[in-house]
Design a protein around this motif. Structure first.
Motif, PDB file in Angstrom:
ATOM      1  N   MET A 237       0.843  -1.190   0.000  1.00  0.00           N
ATOM      2  CA  MET A 237       0.000   0.000   0.000  1.00  0.00           C
ATOM      3  C   MET A 237       0.880   1.242   0.000  1.00  0.00           C
ATOM      4  SD  MET A 237      -3.037   1.323  -0.032  1.00  0.00           S
ATOM      5  CE  MET A 237      -4.074  -0.078   0.383  1.00  0.00           C
TER       6      MET A 237
ATOM      7  N   GLU B 234      -1.250   7.441  -0.516  1.00  0.00           N
ATOM      8  CA  GLU B 234      -2.682   7.164  -0.596  1.00  0.00           C
ATOM      9  C   GLU B 234      -3.304   7.098   0.800  1.00  0.00           C
ATOM     10  OE1 GLU B 234      -3.307   3.628  -2.813  1.00  0.00           O
ATOM     11  OE2 GLU B 234      -2.312   4.373  -4.619  1.00  0.00           O
ATOM     12  N   VAL B 235      -2.589   6.516   1.740  1.00  0.00           N
ATOM     13  CA  VAL B 235      -3.091   6.428   3.108  1.00  0.00           C
ATOM     14  C   VAL B 235      -3.260   7.823   3.693  1.00  0.00           C
ATOM     15  CG1 VAL B 235      -2.554   5.654   5.455  1.00  0.00           C
ATOM     16  CG2 VAL B 235      -2.110   4.147   3.507  1.00  0.00           C
TER      17      VAL B 235
ATOM     18  N   ARG C 242      -6.305   9.782   2.643  1.00  0.00           N
ATOM     19  CA  ARG C 242      -7.612   9.394   3.167  1.00  0.00           C
ATOM     20  C   ARG C 242      -7.897   9.992   4.544  1.00  0.00           C
ATOM     21  NH1 ARG C 242      -7.049   4.710  -0.089  1.00  0.00           N
ATOM     22  NH2 ARG C 242      -5.503   3.728   1.270  1.00  0.00           N
TER      23      ARG C 242
ATOM     24  N   TYR D 179     -13.417   6.994   8.387  1.00  0.00           N
ATOM     25  CA  TYR D 179     -13.583   5.728   7.659  1.00  0.00           C
ATOM     26  C   TYR D 179     -14.966   5.116   7.869  1.00  0.00           C
ATOM     27  CZ  TYR D 179      -8.540   5.618   6.753  1.00  0.00           C
ATOM     28  OH  TYR D 179      -7.251   5.905   6.317  1.00  0.00           O
TER      29      TYR D 179
ATOM     30  N   ARG E 106     -16.133   2.097   6.030  1.00  0.00           N
ATOM     31  CA  ARG E 106     -14.921   1.541   5.383  1.00  0.00           C
ATOM     32  C   ARG E 106     -13.987   0.993   6.465  1.00  0.00           C
ATOM     33  NH1 ARG E 106     -12.139   6.033   2.012  1.00  0.00           N
ATOM     34  NH2 ARG E 106     -12.464   7.175   3.978  1.00  0.00           N
TER      35      ARG E 106
ATOM     36  N   GLU F  85     -12.727  -1.937   7.125  1.00  0.00           N
ATOM     37  CA  GLU F  85     -11.602  -2.770   6.720  1.00  0.00           C
ATOM     38  C   GLU F  85     -10.488  -1.921   6.095  1.00  0.00           C
ATOM     39  OE1 GLU F  85     -12.709  -6.075   4.309  1.00  0.00           O
ATOM     40  OE2 GLU F  85     -14.063  -6.918   5.809  1.00  0.00           O
ATOM     41  N   LYS F  86     -10.856  -0.882   5.396  1.00  0.00           N
ATOM     42  CA  LYS F  86      -9.846   0.012   4.820  1.00  0.00           C
ATOM     43  C   LYS F  86      -9.048   0.697   5.919  1.00  0.00           C
ATOM     44  CE  LYS F  86      -9.161   0.667   1.164  1.00  0.00           C
ATOM     45  NZ  LYS F  86      -8.128   0.020   0.287  1.00  0.00           N
TER      46      LYS F  86
ATOM     47  N   GLU G 118      -6.504  -1.793   6.995  1.00  0.00           N
ATOM     48  CA  GLU G 118      -5.430  -1.917   5.997  1.00  0.00           C
ATOM     49  C   GLU G 118      -4.474  -0.732   6.071  1.00  0.00           C
ATOM     50  OE1 GLU G 118      -7.522  -2.201   2.327  1.00  0.00           O
ATOM     51  OE2 GLU G 118      -8.369  -4.189   2.785  1.00  0.00           O
ATOM     52  N   ASP G 119      -5.022   0.461   6.253  1.00  0.00           N
ATOM     53  CA  ASP G 119      -4.170   1.651   6.326  1.00  0.00           C
ATOM     54  C   ASP G 119      -3.346   1.670   7.609  1.00  0.00           C
ATOM     55  OD1 ASP G 119      -5.154   2.388   3.888  1.00  0.00           O
ATOM     56  OD2 ASP G 119      -6.315   4.110   4.598  1.00  0.00           O
TER      57      ASP G 119
ATOM     58  N   CYS H  42     -12.421  -2.769  14.593  1.00  0.00           N
ATOM     59  CA  CYS H  42     -12.902  -2.581  13.216  1.00  0.00           C
ATOM     60  C   CYS H  42     -13.869  -3.688  12.813  1.00  0.00           C
ATOM     61  CB  CYS H  42     -11.725  -2.581  12.234  1.00  0.00           C
ATOM     62  SG  CYS H  42     -10.666  -1.156  12.316  1.00  0.00           S
TER      63      CYS H  42
ATOM     64  N   ARG I  78     -17.784  -3.093  11.873  1.00  0.00           N
ATOM     65  CA  ARG I  78     -18.212  -3.551  10.541  1.00  0.00           C
ATOM     66  C   ARG I  78     -19.390  -4.509  10.640  1.00  0.00           C
ATOM     67  NH1 ARG I  78     -14.515  -8.102   8.235  1.00  0.00           N
ATOM     68  NH2 ARG I  78     -15.588  -9.028  10.023  1.00  0.00           N
TER      69      ARG I  78
END
Length: 403
Positions: free
Chosen positions: A1, A5-6, A9, A54, A57, A59-60, A63-64, A118, A122
């Motif tokens: 990743m 990009e992280v 966001r 988030y 989001r 799960e994102k 990941e971040d 998270c 979710r």
């Protein structure tokens, strides 16, 4: 990743900076317990702030966070390997709060706590979307560690024989007729254990006859339903981490919930008593701890009897013996955060929940006046106050300071 990009966001600077400080302290440690306890609490607070960016989001976010922590610790290789490394971060193993067998409770490693928070948010959102799609009017009150220990004390199950943190969810419906529709909607939550949901639906058929027999029809409907028992969680794919945990669901009609939160009482008086019945799938405990604003426990006795497909438990909702208010089990689900995740029309709980909170705070004011030499706080009357995230304790107790 890509780190760029992280950072596009959300603003991760505070999380990165604090985690880098924690990582350096751990790496340079020459003995146990050299990481100040305040660090984990501060990280939980900052993770919660970033998490707000988030919504939907979850799960994102995980990941971040994996990208940020891997970069700080210079972890390279495949994502599942880095995930597993951070989840089990062995640098914490010498610290007493993180040790298995700790007499209080094992505190999860920071990445574990974040991942498991998270996953629960979710999954909670999935339950909410499913009931909304089925046009079942509900309100969702979230309790347990996902409120008071978010990003701090929400545990996973690193292996099949370990115990993970539950979701404690109270669902409010307008009328008992809605309960069967709600149970049917839960069939469509992919990860919930199908056999347990089937039992839940079958037990809902028994509920009306039990309500007819109970004084005032005051029957709560409860069951633990495993989630991710027979379904793979793609978020954990390749990590070897056991995905299962339980969703503890408690369903009440709005009339019963109003009784639990003392809506008809102008104030909390001494010697008041409110009892309800809880229709459970498993045998309940014979007694349970109730705690006052001074943090001292007393024990409430309870009665139960086997009934069709479960057990009927007679529960005292609170205690005021010795002029001390002690919330009961179901009031403890609402406290200390009073967190309404959603409320559909015709249900509207914002004002009733606020009213319940102010009644408790007024009672706290009265008890402080009776015993001005004592330390008394709102947080202390919760049985799990010792594992609250530090910022939650500060926030909860600030209510009573401002009152």
């Amino acid at each position: 990743m890509n780190l760029t990009e992280v950072d596009d966001r959300a603003d991760w600077r505070q999380v990165r900076g604090l985690y880098q400080q924690m990582s350096l302290l751990l790496s340079n440690s020459t003995g146990p317990d050299e990481l100040p306890d305040i660090m984990a609490g501060a990280l939980a607070l900052r993770l919660g702030r970033v998490f707000a960016a988030y919504t939907g989001r979850e799960e994102k976010f995980g990941e971040d966070l994996l990208t940020i922590m891997s970069d700080v610790d210079d972890i390279t290789g495949e994502a599942p390997d880095a995930f597993r490394h951070l989840y089990a971060d062995e640098r914490f193993n010498t610290l007493t709060p993180y040790q298995q067998g700790n007499e209080k409770r094992r505190r999860p490693k920071p990445f574990e706590a974040a991942v498991e928070t998270c996953r629960r948010i979710r999954d909670l959102n999935s339950i909410r979307r499913t009931t909304a799609a089925a046009r079942v009017s509900t309100a969702g009150i979230l309790g347990g560690s996902t409120t008071y220990g978010r990003f701090y004390n929400v545990k996973g199950a690193p292996s099949v024989d370990s115990i993970a943190s539950d979701i404690d969810l109270m669902l409010i419906v307008p009328d008992v007729k809605e309960i069967s529709a709600l149970c049917e909607a839960l069939v469509n939550v992919y990860a919930l254990d199908a056999d347990s949901v089937s039992l839940f639906m079958n037990r809902a058929e028994v509920l009306q006859s039990l309500r007819d027999e109970a004084p005032g029809g005051n029957v709560l409907f409860s069951q633990k339903i495993p989630i991710w028992r027979n379904a793979p969680d793609a978020f954990l794919e390749g990590t070897g981490i056991w995905p299962q945990y339980d969703v503890s669901i408690h369903i009440a009609t709005i009339d019963l919930f109003s009784r639990i939160i003392l809506e008809d009482a102008p104030r909390i008086e001494d010697d008041e008593r409110v009892e309800i019945f809880d229709y459970r799938a498993t045998p309940p405990i014979p007694r349970y701890a109730a705690r006052g604003f001074n943090g001292i426990d007393s024990w409430l006795e309870s009665e139960s009897s086997p009934v069709d497909r479960g057990h009927m438990w007679r529960v005292q909702e609170f205690d005021t013996k010795e002029e001390r208010f002690k919330p009961g089990l179901h009031q403890g689900l609402v406290m200390p955060q009073f967190e309404i995740r959603w409320d559909d029309e015709p249900l509207s709980l914002r004002v009733p929940i606020a009213n319940f909170k102010w009644k408790i705070l007024e009672r706290l004011r009265d008890e402080r006046a009776r015993r001005p030499w004592e330390v008394q706080h709102l947080s202390l009357c919760h049985p799990r106050f010792s594992i609250f995230a530090p910022h939650v304790t500060r926030e909860v107790d600030s209510f009573s300071i401002e009152s």
